[in-house]
Write an enzyme that holds these catalytic residues in place. Structure first.
Site, short mmCIF file in Angstrom:
data_model
loop_
_atom_site.label_atom_id
_atom_site.label_comp_id
_atom_site.label_asym_id
_atom_site.label_seq_id
_atom_site.Cartn_x
_atom_site.Cartn_y
_atom_site.Cartn_z
N HIS A 182 41.18 16.63 8.55
CA HIS A 182 41.14 17.57 9.67
C HIS A 182 39.68 17.96 9.96
CE1 HIS A 182 45.35 17.84 9.39
NE2 HIS A 182 45.52 19.10 9.03
N CYS A 205 46.86 23.78 5.53
CA CYS A 205 45.69 22.88 5.35
C CYS A 205 44.51 23.26 6.24
CB CYS A 205 46.12 21.44 5.61
SG CYS A 205 47.11 21.24 7.09
#
Ligand code: A2P
Length: 335
Positions: A244, A131
């Site tokens: 994130h 990710c």
């Protein structure tokens, strides 16, 4: 590939599995059947999908008979055991774990960067990248096309969703415990995550870097076809639910300037600028949460390195960092 494939989700009850169902719906993915697979614990659970009630089934070796595409997100051990079984049954696996990412005959795909690679999958397995790597490359690839990427120095601020449902529950329960004066229980993370940051994600290697930190190096090289790319990364878990953020310095072959860098994002799918410091405009993880777009801001000429830019990027880890990227790969297969 069937234009209306029969699709299975392995890990359908997990954070990413649930998001995959949402992406299939929002993208109106043309499937003819959806099979939801999880552990025996979840078998029999009922789930609403596009107005239809589906029943979660236990994952077994027979689960893939008659399935065209299987989207795996149940961890590396399940992928290592069941992805080859699914592939042998004629199903194309899109695997969200790190189990196959570095294998030569398994493409590692971010559709906006190397979508063509998904069309050659000799083992019937396609890997979905890490990710943090996906979100960082969404910011850097447009710049690479113009300036030629050489080196990345990055620090990540990674949400607890990266540890699945357990990470989300642990942050929530620790925050509740602390505001109520109760003792904190740590089980998913080695230390308290609420009101704290943890500079370790995954286990340490003998380089001193963690496995997560080396993914940015190894996966970045493979996805962009840049075998000499240099990467130094520090991955940090922060008490954020879903998106994130990555602070990164990128050094290029060619001279850079900020207006030219900003222009690189015009017309690029999946990534947008939020970069107007004079007006206080820069992206935060909440800006990308529950959305498909990665946002880039704070672009500036790096003061320490030549031909380098510093920037900040955010992206929804569950969505573009996992579920959405997997569904986009599935779309490439039926196109
Ligand atoms: P279950 O909910 O039945 O445990 P997350 O990453 O959010 O923790 O989700 C992990 C996903 O992987 C869940 O859907 C979980 O199902 C699934 N899973 C875990 N262990 C197994 C297993 N042994 N067989 C099949 N699915 C599994």
């Amino acid at each position: 590939m069937n234009a209306q494939p029969r699709v299975a989700i392995v890990g359908a009850t997990g954070a990413v599995g649930v998001e995959i169902q949402k992406c299939l719906t929002t993208k109106n993915f043309p499937l003819s059947e959806l099979k939801l697979l999880a552990s025996a614990r979840s078998a029999g659970k009922k789930v609403n999908f596009r107005g239809e009630e589906l029943v979660v089934e236990e994952l077994t070796e027979k689960s893939f008979d008659g399935i065209d595409i299987a989207l795996f997100s149940a961890g590396g051990d399940i992928s290592r055991t069941y992805a080859p079984i699914a592939a042998a049954a004629g199903c194309v696996v899109v695997d969200n774990s790190s189990a196959f990412r570095q294998e030569e005959d398994v493409p590692l795909v971010v559709p906006e960067i190397n979508g063509q690679a998904a069309l050659h999958h000799p083992r019937n397995i396609i890997a979905n990248p890490n990710c943090t790597t996906i979100i960082t490359l969404m910011a850097l690839y447009p710049l690479h096309l113009k300036f030629g990427l050489r080196t990345i120095i990055a620090s990540s601020y990674q949400a607890v969703s990266g540890s699945g449902q357990h990470g989300i529950s642990e942050l929530e329960s620790q925050v509740r415990a602390l505001v109520n004066g109760q003792p904190v229980v740590c089980s998913t993370y080695p230390r308290q995550i609420a009101f704290n940051v943890l500079p370790q994600i995954d286990s340490f290697t003998d380089t001193g870097y963690t496995k997560e930190e080396l993914k940015m190096l190894n996966e970045g090289r493979k996805i962009m076809g840049l075998p000499t790319l240099q990467v130094s990364c520090t991955c940090v878990r922060v008490p954020v639910y879903r998106s994130h953020s990555i602070s990164c310095v990128a050094q290029f072959e060619k001279p850079v300037d900020v207006p030219m860098a900003r222009a690189c994002y015009v017309g690029m799918p999946g990534v947008e600028l939020m970069d107007d410091p004079a007006k206080g405009i820069w992206p935060t993880p909440l800006d990308s949460t529950d959305g498909d777009t990665c946002y880039v801001g704070r672009i500036r000429k790096d003061l320490a390195l030549e031909n380098a830019l510093s920037l900040w990027v955010v992206g929804d880890q569950v969505r573009k960092g996992a579920a959405l990227n997997a569904v986009q790969i599935a779309e490439l297969l039926i196109r």
